[in-house]
Motif scaffolding. Sequence first.
Motif, PDB file in Angstrom:
ATOM      1  N   MET A   9      -0.502   4.618   4.373  1.00  0.00           N
ATOM      2  CA  MET A   9      -1.495   4.024   3.476  1.00  0.00           C
ATOM      3  C   MET A   9      -0.817   3.241   2.352  1.00  0.00           C
ATOM      4  SD  MET A   9      -4.387   4.701   4.768  1.00  0.00           S
ATOM      5  CE  MET A   9      -5.534   4.382   3.459  1.00  0.00           C
ATOM      6  N   GLY A  13      -1.089  -0.717   1.801  1.00  0.00           N
ATOM      7  CA  GLY A  13      -1.508  -1.231   0.498  1.00  0.00           C
ATOM      8  C   GLY A  13      -0.493  -2.198  -0.092  1.00  0.00           C
ATOM      9  N   ARG A  16      -0.672  -5.524   2.021  1.00  0.00           N
ATOM     10  CA  ARG A  16      -1.888  -6.311   1.751  1.00  0.00           C
ATOM     11  C   ARG A  16      -1.896  -6.891   0.342  1.00  0.00           C
ATOM     12  NH1 ARG A  16      -6.824  -2.909   4.422  1.00  0.00           N
ATOM     13  NH2 ARG A  16      -6.385  -3.496   6.563  1.00  0.00           N
ATOM     14  N   MET A  17      -1.648  -6.035  -0.636  1.00  0.00           N
ATOM     15  CA  MET A  17      -1.679  -6.514  -2.022  1.00  0.00           C
ATOM     16  C   MET A  17      -0.533  -7.487  -2.296  1.00  0.00           C
ATOM     17  SD  MET A  17      -4.316  -5.435  -3.410  1.00  0.00           S
ATOM     18  CE  MET A  17      -5.384  -4.961  -2.084  1.00  0.00           C
ATOM     19  N   TRP A 178      -1.493  -2.270 -10.518  1.00  0.00           N
ATOM     20  CA  TRP A 178      -2.300  -1.500  -9.565  1.00  0.00           C
ATOM     21  C   TRP A 178      -1.391  -0.832  -8.532  1.00  0.00           C
ATOM     22  CZ3 TRP A 178      -3.291  -1.517  -4.316  1.00  0.00           C
ATOM     23  CH2 TRP A 178      -4.348  -0.706  -3.912  1.00  0.00           C
ATOM     24  N   LEU A 179      -0.393  -1.559  -8.044  1.00  0.00           N
ATOM     25  CA  LEU A 179       0.518  -0.976  -7.058  1.00  0.00           C
ATOM     26  C   LEU A 179       1.357   0.142  -7.667  1.00  0.00           C
ATOM     27  CD1 LEU A 179       1.643  -4.185  -5.150  1.00  0.00           C
ATOM     28  CD2 LEU A 179       0.250  -2.311  -4.254  1.00  0.00           C
ATOM     29  N   ARG A 182      -0.779   3.101  -7.782  1.00  0.00           N
ATOM     30  CA  ARG A 182      -0.982   3.627  -6.424  1.00  0.00           C
ATOM     31  C   ARG A 182       0.236   4.425  -5.961  1.00  0.00           C
ATOM     32  NH1 ARG A 182      -2.470   6.012  -2.580  1.00  0.00           N
ATOM     33  NH2 ARG A 182      -2.956   5.163  -0.555  1.00  0.00           N
TER      34      ARG A 182
END
Length: 187
Positions: A9, A13, A16-17, A178-179, A182
């Motif tokens: 995951m 993520g 993609r990001m 954001w990453l 995460r």
Amino acid sequence: MADPLDLQMVSLGLRRMGWIRFWIQTILGVVVVGVLLFNNIGSSLARNSERALGLGPGLSLTSLAFLFLLYSLWQGWLIVRLGRALNSNVRPSRGETSRLLKRGVIVDLLGLVFSSIGYQSLAGSLFVQASMQAPGISIGAGRSALDNYPITSLEMLSVLSNTQVLFAHLVGLIFSLWLLQRIYRTG
């Protein structure tokens, strides 16, 4: 040892990001380059280009922020590669991943600082130019029409290029933060 599903995951993520960040910043960077080149060519062809000298520091800072954007694009590409590596047998550590993302945050913050100062310089120069305009509408091609110094579309394009590079760094900063969140999310 991290859960394999959780690593997949995080890998997905990051990829993609990373791609979204890369392409948004690339598109905005192409717009910035186009506007800066058009502004350079157009201002050299303009009749009254010497009166736009106050825009020089703002355009220089915009160009410097664009160089930081190029480095940020490279960081975005490295994030995509890192996402791919997380899905392989040779995985980077959480520390390596966070260092890459933190470096992207610092670069985007520096780009935001330089583009913000450049924006203030451009806006201040255009404000001074606008305040020197005579009130009302000047009709005719007499000498008084040349003294009015209206703000041209080329000068507004310089503000547009600065706004684009500012937004590109903001996008990079948001995605990097954001990453990072995460990666360090627990549970």
